[in-house]
Design a protein around this motif. Structure first.
Motif, PDB file in Angstrom:
ATOM      1  N   ASP A   1       0.810  -1.221   0.000  1.00 57.36           N
ATOM      2  CA  ASP A   1       0.000   0.000   0.000  1.00 57.36           C
ATOM      3  C   ASP A   1       0.842   1.270   0.000  1.00 57.36           C
ATOM      4  OD1 ASP A   1       1.008   0.006   2.553  1.00 57.36           O
ATOM      5  OD2 ASP A   1      -0.930  -0.181   3.557  1.00 57.36           O
ATOM      6  N   GLY A   2       2.168   1.135   0.229  1.00 56.95           N
ATOM      7  CA  GLY A   2       3.021   2.313   0.107  1.00 56.95           C
ATOM      8  C   GLY A   2       3.044   2.882  -1.294  1.00 56.95           C
ATOM      9  N   VAL A   3       2.677   2.068  -2.296  1.00 56.78           N
ATOM     10  CA  VAL A   3       2.630   2.537  -3.680  1.00 56.78           C
ATOM     11  C   VAL A   3       1.336   3.292  -3.946  1.00 56.78           C
ATOM     12  CG1 VAL A   3       2.675   1.823  -6.099  1.00 56.78           C
ATOM     13  CG2 VAL A   3       4.095   0.620  -4.415  1.00 56.78           C
ATOM     14  N   ILE A   4       0.214   2.697  -3.612  1.00 55.85           N
ATOM     15  CA  ILE A   4      -1.078   3.299  -3.971  1.00 55.85           C
ATOM     16  C   ILE A   4      -1.506   4.389  -2.994  1.00 55.85           C
ATOM     17  CG2 ILE A   4      -1.861   1.257  -5.192  1.00 55.85           C
ATOM     18  CD1 ILE A   4      -3.418   0.446  -2.707  1.00 55.85           C
ATOM     19  N   GLU A   5      -0.883   4.459  -1.817  1.00 56.99           N
ATOM     20  CA  GLU A   5      -1.253   5.488  -0.850  1.00 56.99           C
ATOM     21  C   GLU A   5      -0.293   6.668  -0.841  1.00 56.99           C
ATOM     22  OE1 GLU A   5      -1.720   3.670   2.938  1.00 56.99           O
ATOM     23  OE2 GLU A   5      -3.495   2.507   2.355  1.00 56.99           O
TER      24      GLU A   5
END
Length: 450
Positions: free
Chosen positions: A362-366
């Motif tokens: 989720d570090g990518v999409i958030e």
């Protein structure tokens, strides 16, 4: 005397040789192979050597670079001393430049080590004596002040340089140990396993770390290849402990557990046991959990089996189509579920040749831009220009960096893994193209998704 070089003698020697071969059962050593071209027996020796002129030019350039890096600071300091001496002799004797010699060791300490700085300090004192002698300052307090100033400045910069070199050595040693530990925790993904091409990227939120709370791992057997990607609650170095516990459980159980649901249950038990162990020192352990996505691709590569425990769904790229693949029966994150294997149900989907799966945390999409908008991963994949697997993850990272404002430091850890199923022709090209020594699944039709 009988002529030993005629045709009859040659036939006789050949007959005796054949007779010896029939008696001993071994073939005579071929004289031609003895002097064969080196490329046949020793491929490395068969490489064409560069022309002598080009090789000599490269050696000279390398020598000049080494000389400049080793002797550059010393020559720079000598040039400074010579310049001050020149100006001192040109100016009237009433103008005293001896005190400027203190700047030479100070400047040298920024470029060279303590030994070179000490040498330059001695030369500076000698040059100061020459200048002050030219100006007629021997026996005056000015001469003493000049020497004392150079000595004090030199002593200070040499001391600071020595302490800095010691701290640098300690820092390099600590960094080497940390990098070794981090490589053990997050091992590099193999470029290929059987019919699968694999790529991975990791960006930690901590500026000096290579790993954090995100994790990924792969395990292969004769029957299937299993992938794990997860995200620990929290980020940076504080979450490494939980990530290490999950990775250790996966690596020890992935090969010997036949069922994917049983493997996820074992991972859940391992995470629960880890949290129980740290409960004595962490009062907030009840709030800790790990999202995880477990994938299994059989040896024939025909499908994907998936169990999702609160993790973002992967993206499936087939031609120009990009779509997320959510789990039909998602489970809670690890550490929050104690109901056993019955709650883990697999989602099975076909995997076409040349199709690609993107796993991410989720570090990518958030990741947010300065206006607070999230990074649109699906649109970024859809705009992927050349469809080269080696370029996809760098392409996404470039877009992610631009989205957060051009700073390579992210607010959260980010990990991505791509898995592409190759066609039969792609597998042949991969085996012929230099992926020697990589793990492979030889019998691709051994296990399927029936």
């Amino acid at each position: 005397m009988v002529d030993q070089s005629g045709p009859r003698a040659l036939r006789a020697r050949k007959s005796r040789s054949e007779h010896r071969q029939s008696r001993t059962g071994t073939a005579r050593f071929d004289e031609t192979s003895r002097f064969a071209a080196p490329t046949a027996r020793f491929p490395r020796l068969g490489r064409t050597a560069p022309p002598r002129t080009a090789r000599s030019a490269r050696m000279r350039a390398a020598g000049h670079t080494l000389t400049a890096s080793r002797y550059g600071p010393f020559l720079f300091a000598i040039a400074m001393i010579a310049a001050i001496l020149g100006f001192g002799f040109m100016l009237p004797t009433s103008e005293h430049l001896g005190s400027l010699m203190a700047t030479v060791p100070a400047a040298t300490a920024a470029l060279a080590g303590a030994r070179v700085t000490a040498t330059i300090a001695g030369l500076s004192c000698g040059a100061c004596v020459v200048l002050d002698g030219h100006d007629g300052l021997f026996g005056t307090s000015t001469f003493v002040v000049h020497l004392v100033a150079i000595a004090l400045v030199s002593l200070c910069v040499i001391t600071f340089r020595t302490l800095r070199e010691r701290s640098t050595r300690e820092l390099l040693g600590v960094r080497a140990v940390a990098e070794a530990v981090q490589r053990v925790l997050i091992r590099p993904m193999p470029p290929s396993i059987g019919s699968l091409r694999i790529r991975a990227e990791y960006r930690a939120s901590h500026p000096q770390a290579r790993v954090g709370g995100d994790l990924y791992a792969v395990s292969s057997s004769d029957d299937a290849v299993r992938f794990l990607i997860g995200d620990v609650k929290g980020k940076g170095l504080a979450a490494v402990d939980d990530a290490a516990a999950l990775l250790g459980a996966f690596r020890s159980s992935a090969r010997r557990t036949p069922s994917l649901a049983d493997l996820m249950a074992l991972l859940e038990e391992a995470v629960q046991a880890h949290f129980e162990e740290v409960a004595a020192t962490d009062p907030d352990v009840a709030e800790r959990f790990i999202t995880a996505l477990l994938l299994e691709i059989p040896a024939d590569g025909s499908c994907v089996r998936m169990i999702n425990c609160g993790h973002p769904p992967p993206y499936l790229v087939e031609g120009d189509t990009v779509r997320p693949v959510p789990a039909r029966w998602p489970a809670p994150p690890l550490g929050l579920n104690s109901s056993g294997t019955q709650s883990y149900t697999m989602t099975v989907l076909p995997l076409a040749e040349e199709a690609l799966l993107l796993l991410y945390t989720d570090g990518v999409i958030e990741a947010r831009d300065p206006k607070g908008r999230f990074f649109d991963l699906e649109d970024r994949i859809a705009a992927w220009p050349d469809r080269d697997l080696d370029e996809l993850l760098p392409y996404i990272l470039d877009g992610l960096t631009a989205h957060v404002g051009g700073d390579t430091r992210l607010n959260d850890d980010a990990a991505m893994v791509t898995v592409q199923r190759l066609s039969d022709s792609g597998i042949r090209r991969q085996r012929d193209g230099g992926d020697d020594g990589l793990p492979t699944l030889e019998d691709r039709a051994q296990v399927g998704c029936g």
